[in-house]
Design a protein around this motif. Structure first.
Motif, short mmCIF file in Angstrom:
data_model
loop_
_atom_site.label_atom_id
_atom_site.label_comp_id
_atom_site.label_asym_id
_atom_site.label_seq_id
_atom_site.Cartn_x
_atom_site.Cartn_y
_atom_site.Cartn_z
N ASP A 117 -3.28 7.23 -4.59
CA ASP A 117 -2.22 7.32 -3.56
C ASP A 117 -2.65 8.10 -2.32
O ASP A 117 -2.10 7.90 -1.24
CB ASP A 117 -0.97 7.98 -4.16
N ASN A 173 -1.30 -0.54 -4.43
CA ASN A 173 -2.70 -0.12 -4.21
C ASN A 173 -3.69 -0.86 -5.11
O ASN A 173 -4.59 -0.25 -5.71
CB ASN A 173 -2.85 1.39 -4.41
N ILE A 212 0.87 -1.18 0.00
CA ILE A 212 0.00 0.00 0.00
C ILE A 212 0.90 1.23 0.00
O ILE A 212 1.80 1.36 0.84
CB ILE A 212 -0.91 0.01 1.24
#
Length: 377
Positions: free
Chosen positions: A369, A314, A279
């Protein structure tokens, strides 16, 4: 009961004395701590919401402000005046109760005039003030009716007019929409805000309803177990929760546990066994590498589709397990190979817009993001 340390991650307000200033307020009931070191400032003219579940301390705090409970310790100042020791009838405060507490044998105008008569105001002045209040809440044509002849929304406006008639410095609202059905509640939220803002009165309201607080309040204090977890504007509370409790209490959220892998000023990465890819968050946090964290991601920020998105972070592939249809949007429950479930809101902007995705489809979930928040507590 033993005293607990304050939970890490609780965001307390900056100590800037406000119109209503509460300092280190504590309330105990036979050894049970209902309020623990509550410090809070409310600005003049704002609608401030105390939001929390049952037992969070919000109603006890409201009753301390109204004078119906005496704090064990701490201070309450209103417009520069210490009001701790003042009985309710001597405080420049009025309270509108959830039940409205209208006098059933009195007409609308008599209910509004009651407090003014108790204060010994002249008859002509009372008549003028009642007329102003009736105009404010748009009930002039119903002035001669009694409460049982009014709808729930009309009764609420009478209770509000009675609370505002004496021109209080502070208005307290106890679950103001609790007695209304859902459809009327949504309508009355904005109506009530407009009336309060027209008078300019400072207002503190208690509610357990997140939607009500987010719609009506200028700022919100989220409470739990007698502590204030976070204070902020509705969008701040929602988009930047201070900790897991706030993230889970306000709206729906995906929460994924992991550890900080990289912690740099420009970005951080979080590793979790739930996702094959890291992530990536495009800003730094105050933490350290290897620190246990949670990544909070609102379902409306999660994009969903059959094609693999670009990039190495992600994203994750899974299978649509459930679809919940809510009219304006649908919520897709996507199960990942790790067993984790990801919720994704899909706006139904077109009729049958979600025909391309259905139960059992293999899809990719992904997000940008800056769409999520790293929580360190």
């Amino acid at each position: 009961m033993p005293f607990e340390a304050k939970p890490e991650g609780a965001v307390l307000p900056v100590l800037e004395p406000g119109y209503l200033s509460i300092r280190a307020l504590r309330k105990e009931f036979d050894g049970f701590v209902a309020l623990d070191d509550v410090t809070l400032d409310v600005r003049k003219g704002e609608i401030f919401a105390l939001l929390g579940g049952s037992g969070s301390g919000k109603s006890t705090l409201l009753r301390c402000l109204g004078g119906f409970e005496t704090p064990t310790q701490g201070t309450i100042d209103l417009d520069g005046q210490r009001i701790n020791a003042l009985p309710p009838y001597q405080r420049p405060i009025n309270m509108m109760f959830q039940s409205y507490a209208l006098f059933p044998h009195m007409t609308v105008e008599q209910n509004i005039a009651f407090g003014l008569k108790q204060d010994g105001m002249a008859r002509d002045a009372i008549n003028r003030r009642v007329g102003e209040m009736l105009e404010l809440v748009q009930l002039g044509k119903l002035a001669k009716r009694k409460p049982h002849q009014l709808s729930g929304g009309q009764q609420q406006r009478v209770a509000l007019a009675r609370s505002l008639a004496k021109g209080p410095k502070l208005l307290l609202l106890d679950e103001p929409m609790g007695a209304l059905d859902k459809k009327l509640r949504s309508q009355m939220q904005l109506e009530l805000v407009n009336i309060i803002e027209t008078t300019g009165v400072t207002c503190v309201m208690v509610t357990h309803d997140q939607e009500e607080a987010m719609t009506m309040a200028t700022r919100i204090a989220v409470m739990d177990a007698g502590w204030i977890q976070q204070v902020g504007k509705p969008d701040e509370i929602y988009e930047q929760p201070a900790n897991r409790f706030v993230a889970e209490f306000i709206g729906s959220v995906n929460l994924f546990d992991g550890v900080l892998d990289e912690d740099l000023p420009e970005y951080v990465t979080v590793r979790t066994p739930l996702f094959p890819a890291p992530i990536y968050v495009a800003h730094g946090i105050t933490g350290y590498e290897g620190q246990p964290v949670a990544f909070a991601l609102r379902p409306e920020k999660v994009m969903i589709g059959k094609d693999e998105p670009a990039g190495d972070t992600n994203k994750a592939q899974g299978v649509i397990e459930e679809i919940a249809y809510f009219g304006s949007h649908s919520v897709f429950h996507v199960r990942l190979p790790s067993g984790a479930k990801v919720l994704s809101n899909f706006a139904n902007s077109q009729r049958w817009a979600s025909d391309g995705l259905t139960w059992g489809d293999t899809v990719w979930v992904h997000w940008r993001d800056n769409d999520g928040v790293v929580l360190t507590s």
